[in-house]
Design an enzyme around this catalytic site. Structure first.
Site, PDB file in Angstrom:
ATOM      1  N   LYS A  52      35.796  -9.785  25.843  1.00 23.23           N
ATOM      2  CA  LYS A  52      37.208 -10.012  26.177  1.00 23.23           C
ATOM      3  C   LYS A  52      37.702  -8.918  27.115  1.00 23.23           C
ATOM      4  O   LYS A  52      37.336  -7.746  26.943  1.00 23.23           O
ATOM      5  CB  LYS A  52      38.020 -10.024  24.875  1.00 23.23           C
ATOM      6  CG  LYS A  52      39.469 -10.460  25.036  1.00 23.23           C
ATOM      7  CD  LYS A  52      40.141 -10.524  23.670  1.00 23.23           C
ATOM      8  CE  LYS A  52      41.563 -11.026  23.733  1.00 23.23           C
ATOM      9  NZ  LYS A  52      42.181 -11.164  22.406  1.00 23.23           N
ATOM     10  N   SER A 127      44.337 -15.623  21.485  1.00 24.60           N
ATOM     11  CA  SER A 127      44.315 -15.161  22.849  1.00 24.60           C
ATOM     12  C   SER A 127      42.917 -14.967  23.428  1.00 24.60           C
ATOM     13  O   SER A 127      42.777 -14.840  24.644  1.00 24.60           O
ATOM     14  CB  SER A 127      45.077 -13.836  22.941  1.00 24.60           C
ATOM     15  OG  SER A 127      44.411 -12.812  22.211  1.00 24.60           O
ATOM     16  N   SER A 151      43.485 -14.124  16.904  1.00 20.25           N
ATOM     17  CA  SER A 151      43.030 -14.380  18.276  1.00 20.25           C
ATOM     18  C   SER A 151      41.553 -14.698  18.454  1.00 20.25           C
ATOM     19  O   SER A 151      41.166 -15.122  19.531  1.00 20.25           O
ATOM     20  CB  SER A 151      43.408 -13.225  19.190  1.00 20.25           C
ATOM     21  OG  SER A 151      44.694 -13.475  19.687  1.00 20.25           O
TER      22      SER A 151
END
Ligand code: GLN
Length: 448
Positions: A52, A127, A151
């Site tokens: 990420k 996310s 997330s």
């Protein structure tokens, strides 16, 4: 996409996967990395990872999906990244995400939304949207996201794969541009049915880190070693019915079906009402706003990233921050207000008290059962744009995932098909139990 066999030599395989990723039409990656500085040996030898873009990979761009950090190059490896590299993993790319991890749909990235490889036209969840979508699309073997309020579990649910949020402090946050320091943890995402790989990743990234004083324990082999330990026969599972009641009819139906199979496999199911169901979402959002606003103070246009034009310091700061998206600005403003002299007793202190009560109630429930189970998301993946303009509608989808973060507990999820997912929550430090239960549950839920 070309199929890349598992048994190719690691370098050739990495090249073939990089080739596939460069043609990715899901917008999973913000940056593709070149292979370098990896150990050739280790428990994750040759496994290809997406990371990420709020985790530092030395020498690569780290944007947090924001214009503010568009050209920022990370000067060191996050501890998680360093440990993956030392275990033989190869880093393929920095994955797309909601801007500064603020979101649940993958739609707020400054680099455009991530698409869902499994449910075309629907959001991939967020996310950690690119991390989950790249795993589900087979572009990487596994990915690391970060989980502050769901997330990794939310996008794993929406993309039909598995994810796990460790106990708070088990995995170092050093090198993570965190959104909310008391709630967040780096967290792995793997394909459906890959619990053994999940266990290896957790073992590789866990343990005390001198750069993060909340960490504890030795890195080891605990998860992999206990992978077969969970027995459904005689297991005691608690279901917080009033949280399940918040789900759509379709989700409730697939959850009930799964519970039926677990019961048939010998598990005892206890339904209960969790008082915390009412307070957990506001407690989460108020805590997160406060910590996020504080973390974002470092982005003043002077030290990191984009610097706006302006006559004095104040104007430079204002113009630098003006590139931030609407959701990020909303959270900074709210966090600043709820921790201000005027807002503190009314909001922040109440949230802290509510959090303490939630931790107490949840710990009591978990002390008298093996695990708590509930759906991961209250709805199935929805069309782009459906919730983005209404923050409260968006926040409402986090109602089932924030509890483990508020309490610092381990939580994993496995797919149930059709965009539904089952979430397992364990007591503090029972990460091994949660992961081995994910394996046991998957076996039962897939067979018929
Ligand atoms: N969706 C939640 C939020 O918007 C959680 C985000 C996250 O875990 N980073 O705050």
């Amino acid at each position: 996409m070309v199929t890349v066999p598992d048994d190719m030599p690691p370098d050739t395989r990495f090249g073939a996967m990089l080739d596939n990723a460069s043609r990715d039409n899901l917008n999973c990656f913000i940056t593709l990395c070149s292979p370098k500085q990896h150990s050739r040996e280790g428990r994750l030898r040759g496994a290809v990872f997406g990371i990420k873009d709020n985790l530092a990979v030395r020498g690569e761009r780290m944007t947090c999906a924001s214009r503010l950090l568009e050209n920022y190059i990370a000067p060191y490896d996050a501890t998680v990244v360093k440990r993956l590299k030392n275990s033989g993993a190869l880093i393929l790319g920095k994955t797309n995400m909601d801007e500064f991890a603020c979101g649940s749909s993958g739609e707020t990235s400054a680099f455009g939304p991530t698409r869902n490889p499994i449910f075309p036209g629907k959001v991939p969840g967020g996310s950690s949207s690119g991390s989950a979508a790249s795993v589900a699309a087979g572009l990487v073997d596994a990915a690391i996201g970060s989980d502050t309020g769901g997330s990794v579990r939310c996008p794993a649910a929406f993309c039909g794969i598995e994810a796990f949020k460790p106990t708070y402090g088990r995995v170092s946050r050093h090198g993570l541009a965190d959104m909310s320091m008391s709630l967040e943890s780096p967290a792995p995402i793997v394909p459906a049915g890959s619990t053994a790989l999940l266990a290896k990743i957790i073992d590789a990234i866990s343990g005390y880190d001198e750069y993060d004083q909340t960490t504890y324990g030795a890195a080891g082999t605990e998860c992999l070693r206990s992978l077969e330990d969970f027995s459904l026969s005689g297991a005691r599972l608690s279901v917080p019915s009033n949280l399940v009641d918040l789900c759509s009819p379709g989700i409730r139906e697939s959850f009930a079906f799964a519970v039926g199979k677990l019961r048939a496999a010998g598990a005892g199911i206890d339904e209960l009402n969790l008082n915390s169901a009412r307070t957990v979402l506001p407690a989460y959002y108020l805590t997160m706003y406060s910590e996020f606003a504080s973390a974002m103070q470092r982005y003043d246009g002077l030290k990191f990233g984009y610097r706006g034009e302006g006559a004095g310091v104040g104007e430079v700061m204002k113009n630098s921050r003006s590139v931030l998206g609407a959701e990020v600005r909303r959270r900074i403003l709210l966090g600043t207000y709820v921790t201000s002299v005027e807002g503190k007793s009314e909001w922040y202190e109440k949230a802290m008290n509510a959090r303490a009560a939630i931790i107490e109630e949840t710990a009591a429930v978990l002390s008298s059962c093996d695990l708590m189970i509930l759906p991961t998301m209250p709805i199935t993946p929805y069309p782009f744009g459906e919730r983005l303009s209404d923050p409260l509608l968006m926040y409402a989808t986090d109602v089932l995932t924030v509890l483990p973060n508020v309490c610092g507990l381990p939580a994993g999820c496995i797919p149930l098909g059709g965009g539904a997912s089952l979430q397992l929550i364990g007591a503090r430090n029972s990460d091994e139990k949660v992961v081995s239960a994910m394996k046991a549950f998957s076996g039962v839920l897939q067979n018929g």
